[in-house]
Design a protein around this motif. Structure first.
Motif, PDB file in Angstrom:
ATOM      1  N   GLU A   1       8.468   4.545   0.375  1.00  0.00           N
ATOM      2  CA  GLU A   1       9.343   3.374   0.457  1.00  0.00           C
ATOM      3  C   GLU A   1       8.832   2.347   1.462  1.00  0.00           C
ATOM      4  O   GLU A   1       9.009   1.143   1.273  1.00  0.00           O
ATOM      5  CB  GLU A   1      10.742   3.827   0.866  1.00  0.00           C
ATOM      6  N   SER A   2       8.195   2.839   2.523  1.00  0.00           N
ATOM      7  CA  SER A   2       7.764   1.933   3.585  1.00  0.00           C
ATOM      8  C   SER A   2       6.465   2.429   4.218  1.00  0.00           C
ATOM      9  O   SER A   2       6.074   3.590   4.059  1.00  0.00           O
ATOM     10  CB  SER A   2       8.847   1.842   4.672  1.00  0.00           C
ATOM     11  N   TRP A   3       5.830   1.529   4.956  1.00  0.00           N
ATOM     12  CA  TRP A   3       4.617   1.872   5.695  1.00  0.00           C
ATOM     13  C   TRP A   3       4.934   2.970   6.721  1.00  0.00           C
ATOM     14  O   TRP A   3       4.167   3.897   6.910  1.00  0.00           O
ATOM     15  CB  TRP A   3       4.079   0.621   6.381  1.00  0.00           C
ATOM     16  N   ARG A   4       6.069   2.847   7.372  1.00  0.00           N
ATOM     17  CA  ARG A   4       6.460   3.841   8.380  1.00  0.00           C
ATOM     18  C   ARG A   4       6.536   5.236   7.770  1.00  0.00           C
ATOM     19  O   ARG A   4       6.024   6.193   8.340  1.00  0.00           O
ATOM     20  CB  ARG A   4       7.799   3.452   9.005  1.00  0.00           C
ATOM     21  N   ARG A   5       7.164   5.357   6.619  1.00  0.00           N
ATOM     22  CA  ARG A   5       7.279   6.678   5.980  1.00  0.00           C
ATOM     23  C   ARG A   5       5.913   7.220   5.559  1.00  0.00           C
ATOM     24  O   ARG A   5       5.661   8.416   5.657  1.00  0.00           O
ATOM     25  CB  ARG A   5       8.216   6.598   4.791  1.00  0.00           C
ATOM     26  N   LEU A   6       5.042   6.337   5.105  1.00  0.00           N
ATOM     27  CA  LEU A   6       3.688   6.762   4.758  1.00  0.00           C
ATOM     28  C   LEU A   6       2.971   7.271   6.006  1.00  0.00           C
ATOM     29  O   LEU A   6       2.344   8.332   5.982  1.00  0.00           O
ATOM     30  CB  LEU A   6       2.915   5.604   4.126  1.00  0.00           C
ATOM     31  N   ARG A   7       3.079   6.543   7.105  1.00  0.00           N
ATOM     32  CA  ARG A   7       2.425   6.962   8.361  1.00  0.00           C
ATOM     33  C   ARG A   7       2.963   8.296   8.853  1.00  0.00           C
ATOM     34  O   ARG A   7       2.188   9.141   9.291  1.00  0.00           O
ATOM     35  CB  ARG A   7       2.623   5.913   9.439  1.00  0.00           C
ATOM     36  N   VAL A   8       4.264   8.482   8.788  1.00  0.00           N
ATOM     37  CA  VAL A   8       4.851   9.755   9.224  1.00  0.00           C
ATOM     38  C   VAL A   8       4.283  10.895   8.388  1.00  0.00           C
ATOM     39  O   VAL A   8       3.901  11.939   8.915  1.00  0.00           O
ATOM     40  CB  VAL A   8       6.400   9.705   9.141  1.00  0.00           C
ATOM     41  N   TYR A   9       4.191  10.680   7.086  1.00  0.00           N
ATOM     42  CA  TYR A   9       3.647  11.703   6.197  1.00  0.00           C
ATOM     43  C   TYR A   9       2.177  11.998   6.531  1.00  0.00           C
ATOM     44  O   TYR A   9       1.783  13.152   6.640  1.00  0.00           O
ATOM     45  CB  TYR A   9       3.782  11.260   4.737  1.00  0.00           C
ATOM     46  N   VAL A  10       1.387  10.961   6.679  1.00  0.00           N
ATOM     47  CA  VAL A  10      -0.026  11.141   6.964  1.00  0.00           C
ATOM     48  C   VAL A  10      -0.226  11.816   8.322  1.00  0.00           C
ATOM     49  O   VAL A  10      -1.021  12.738   8.458  1.00  0.00           O
ATOM     50  CB  VAL A  10      -0.786   9.788   6.899  1.00  0.00           C
ATOM     51  N   ASP A  11       0.510  11.364   9.322  1.00  0.00           N
ATOM     52  CA  ASP A  11       0.400  11.972  10.655  1.00  0.00           C
ATOM     53  C   ASP A  11       0.787  13.453  10.626  1.00  0.00           C
ATOM     54  O   ASP A  11       0.154  14.274  11.276  1.00  0.00           O
ATOM     55  CB  ASP A  11       1.261  11.214  11.672  1.00  0.00           C
ATOM     56  N   ALA A  12       1.810  13.789   9.850  1.00  0.00           N
ATOM     57  CA  ALA A  12       2.270  15.183   9.764  1.00  0.00           C
ATOM     58  C   ALA A  12       1.283  16.058   9.004  1.00  0.00           C
ATOM     59  O   ALA A  12       1.203  17.265   9.241  1.00  0.00           O
ATOM     60  CB  ALA A  12       3.630  15.242   9.099  1.00  0.00           C
TER      61      ALA A  12
ATOM     62  N   ILE B   1       0.843  -1.198   0.000  1.00  0.00           N
ATOM     63  CA  ILE B   1       0.000   0.000   0.000  1.00  0.00           C
ATOM     64  C   ILE B   1       0.875   1.244   0.000  1.00  0.00           C
ATOM     65  O   ILE B   1       0.658   2.179  -0.789  1.00  0.00           O
ATOM     66  CB  ILE B   1      -0.952   0.004   1.218  1.00  0.00           C
ATOM     67  N   ALA B   2       1.881   1.284   0.863  1.00  0.00           N
ATOM     68  CA  ALA B   2       2.777   2.444   0.925  1.00  0.00           C
ATOM     69  C   ALA B   2       3.451   2.691  -0.421  1.00  0.00           C
ATOM     70  O   ALA B   2       3.501   3.833  -0.904  1.00  0.00           O
ATOM     71  CB  ALA B   2       3.832   2.232   2.010  1.00  0.00           C
ATOM     72  N   ARG B   3       3.939   1.651  -1.034  1.00  0.00           N
ATOM     73  CA  ARG B   3       4.640   1.804  -2.318  1.00  0.00           C
ATOM     74  C   ARG B   3       3.692   2.217  -3.439  1.00  0.00           C
ATOM     75  O   ARG B   3       4.096   2.941  -4.351  1.00  0.00           O
ATOM     76  CB  ARG B   3       5.393   0.524  -2.653  1.00  0.00           C
ATOM     77  N   GLU B   4       2.439   1.770  -3.371  1.00  0.00           N
ATOM     78  CA  GLU B   4       1.468   2.220  -4.373  1.00  0.00           C
ATOM     79  C   GLU B   4       1.279   3.732  -4.307  1.00  0.00           C
ATOM     80  O   GLU B   4       0.982   4.360  -5.315  1.00  0.00           O
ATOM     81  CB  GLU B   4       0.122   1.524  -4.164  1.00  0.00           C
ATOM     82  N   TYR B   5       1.460   4.297  -3.122  1.00  0.00           N
ATOM     83  CA  TYR B   5       1.333   5.751  -2.954  1.00  0.00           C
ATOM     84  C   TYR B   5       2.668   6.475  -3.083  1.00  0.00           C
ATOM     85  O   TYR B   5       2.755   7.679  -2.857  1.00  0.00           O
ATOM     86  CB  TYR B   5       0.694   6.067  -1.600  1.00  0.00           C
ATOM     87  N   GLY B   6       3.716   5.749  -3.426  1.00  0.00           N
ATOM     88  CA  GLY B   6       5.009   6.372  -3.681  1.00  0.00           C
ATOM     89  C   GLY B   6       5.936   6.472  -2.487  1.00  0.00           C
ATOM     90  O   GLY B   6       6.938   7.182  -2.537  1.00  0.00           O
TER      91      GLY B   6
END
Length: 81
Positions: free
Chosen positions: A67-78, A60-65
């Motif tokens: 590298e990892s789920w963690r980076r996606l979560r950090v972005y979304v949380d921010a 899922i994270a990579r589909e949104y561009g």
């Protein structure tokens, strides 16, 4: 390469649901789901009938561009108000 665009107000809960749905789809033998996993996490695609939730989250994270789920979560949380 990302294939999806995050909504203006992304939700971690919604993203978690997407990952769980991917796990379920793989378990059902859904070909589209298998292709998604093959594209974004080839090592997990070998397990065609089973995928770990962590691997689905990575897909899922990579589909949104991301590298990892963690980076996606950090972005979304921010980006949350």
């Amino acid at each position: 390469m990302p294939t999806k665009r995050l909504p203006d107000r992304p939700s971690v809960e919604h993203l978690k649901k997407q990952a769980k749905q991917l796990v379920t789809a793989i378990g059902r033998g859904d070909e589209d789901a298998r292709v998604r996993v093959q594209e974004f996490l080839p090592r997990a695609a070998a397990e065609a009938t089973d995928i770990a939730l962590a691997d689905a989250q990575t897909v899922i994270a990579r589909e949104y561009g991301f590298e990892s789920w963690r980076r996606l979560r950090v972005y979304v949380d921010a980006s949350s108000p």
